[in-house]
Design a protein around this motif. Structure first.
Motif, PDB file in Angstrom:
ATOM      1  N   CYS A 140       0.868  -1.169   0.000  1.00 19.54           N
ATOM      2  CA  CYS A 140       0.000   0.000   0.000  1.00 19.54           C
ATOM      3  C   CYS A 140       0.910   1.224   0.000  1.00 19.54           C
ATOM      4  CB  CYS A 140      -0.927  -0.001   1.208  1.00 19.54           C
ATOM      5  SG  CYS A 140      -2.097   1.376   1.225  1.00 19.54           S
ATOM      6  N   SER A 195       4.665   9.884  -4.115  1.00 13.48           N
ATOM      7  CA  SER A 195       5.202  11.216  -3.856  1.00 13.48           C
ATOM      8  C   SER A 195       4.743  12.140  -4.980  1.00 13.48           C
ATOM      9  CB  SER A 195       6.732  11.161  -3.800  1.00 13.48           C
ATOM     10  OG  SER A 195       7.276  12.444  -3.639  1.00 13.48           O
ATOM     11  N   SER A 209       0.964   3.171  -8.372  1.00 10.96           N
ATOM     12  CA  SER A 209       0.327   4.141  -7.471  1.00 10.96           C
ATOM     13  C   SER A 209       0.505   5.564  -7.988  1.00 10.96           C
ATOM     14  CB  SER A 209       0.892   4.002  -6.054  1.00 10.96           C
ATOM     15  OG  SER A 209       2.248   4.390  -5.994  1.00 10.96           O
ATOM     16  N   LYS A 258       1.866   5.217  -0.826  1.00 10.88           N
ATOM     17  CA  LYS A 258       1.418   6.588  -1.059  1.00 10.88           C
ATOM     18  C   LYS A 258       2.432   7.256  -1.975  1.00 10.88           C
ATOM     19  CE  LYS A 258       0.193  10.932   1.201  1.00 10.88           C
ATOM     20  NZ  LYS A 258       0.096  11.664   2.486  1.00 10.88           N
ATOM     21  N   LYS A 318      -2.576   8.032  -9.163  1.00  9.42           N
ATOM     22  CA  LYS A 318      -2.799   9.355  -8.573  1.00  9.42           C
ATOM     23  C   LYS A 318      -2.806  10.436  -9.641  1.00  9.42           C
ATOM     24  CE  LYS A 318      -3.599  11.931  -5.015  1.00  9.42           C
ATOM     25  NZ  LYS A 318      -4.881  11.811  -4.296  1.00  9.42           N
TER      26      LYS A 318
END
Length: 308
Positions: free
Chosen positions: A198, A202, A240, A200, A244
């Motif tokens: 998982c 940058s 990811s 996140k 995003k």
């Protein structure tokens, strides 16, 4: 019949387009074990050797309506790589010999048109849409609009501020002892990992940053993590970031059609993650043969420009 030439820093590509079907021949450039790319002089030499072989493989008779070629990475001032000169010179020779028009464009436009052809959406060249071009040298999201001179115009609206997605994947592969380019092998390794990451990403506004991924990969390798887990981590990190970027773009530009192109977007895990997250939107993935470097989009460009 329309013939396209594309001599990128990774692949020598030729293609024929008859207005409906594409026929292509291509060859990956050879990179020595342990190295992370080619010098331009080596790429130029290999392209020069490969083009006559690929012309014979295509069974090219010389009966064409027009010739098209990519002469630079992007359609922007200052965009230049010597390797594209090989394709340009060959295309000029064929054009002069066959006495037919020569149309020039960029490697990036070729990627976008190949992706549109792959998903059956060539009509999008007449409207606005979003194109992701994610490869070894590029990690960009583009607002694509119709253009009377260039057919389509692609303006960057989001990108990686440092390391490119393909670089992160290839550098990971080289550290794991894989042969460059490493995308296909990293894909296979990752499918054998049971780890779930998982991550996140940058982000700096609409843009992503991937330089930290390489540092984390180095630490994972130093800590003796399994190759399969390292491979899945780098792909999850890239995924990811793309997710995003997609989310931010949809929030800002609305529900425009999105087309994903470039070699990185042929990866199994990335395609699965993005497809699942944005299943309610108009998203389109080129098939792998049209996602990786190819001259199909260049031949299609020649056809579309000739018709105009």
């Amino acid at each position: 019949m329309y013939i396209g030439f594309d001599t990128s820093n990774y692949t020598t590509s030729l293609a024929l387009f008859d207005g409906e079907n594409v026929y292509q021949a291509k060859k990956l450039l050879e990179v020595k074990s342990g190295e992370r790319g080619l010098r331009q002089s080596d790429a130029v030499f290999q392209h020069t050797v490969n083009i006559p072989v690929l012309l014979r493989e295509l069974n090219f008779s010389g009966n064409v309506d027009a010739v098209a070629v990519s002469i630079r990475p992007r359609n922007t001032e200052g965009s230049y790589m010597p390797c594209f000169l090989v394709g340009e010179n060959s295309a000029c020779c064929v054009s002069k010999f066959a006495d037919v028009p020569l149309y020039t464009t960029s490697h990036q436009v070729g990627h976008i048109l190949a992706a549109l052809y792959s998903v059956g959406r060539l009509e999008l060249i007449n409207e606005n849409f979003i194109a992701f071009h994610v490869s070894g040298g590029t990690t960009e999201a583009l607002l694509v609009t119709p253009d009377s001179d260039e057919l389509i115009k692609a303006d960057i609206i989001a990108q990686s501020t440092d390391l490119k997605a393909g670089q992160a994947i290839d550098r990971t592969g080289v550290m794991l002892g894989l042969k460059f380019p490493c995308g296909a092998e990293i894909d296979k390794l990752a499918q054998n990992s049971d780890k779930e990451y998982c991550i996140k990403p940058s982000m700096v506004g609409m843009n992503c940053s991937l330089s930290g991924v390489e540092n984390k990969v180095k630490k994972m390798i130093d800590d003796k993590n399994a190759k399969e887990d390292v491979a899945k981590f780098v792909l999850s990190s890239v995924s990811s970031a793309i997710e995003k970027m997609t989310e931010n773009i949809l929030n800002k530009y609305g529900n425009l059609p999105i087309v994903y192109a470039g070699g990185v977007m042929s990866n199994t895990l990335i395609r699965h993650n993005v497809s699942r997250k944005f299943c309610n939107y108009d998203i389109n993935f080129a098939e792998p043969e049209f996602s990786c470097d190819n001259a199909c989009g260049i031949a299609i460009f020649g056809y579309l420009r000739d018709r105009k």
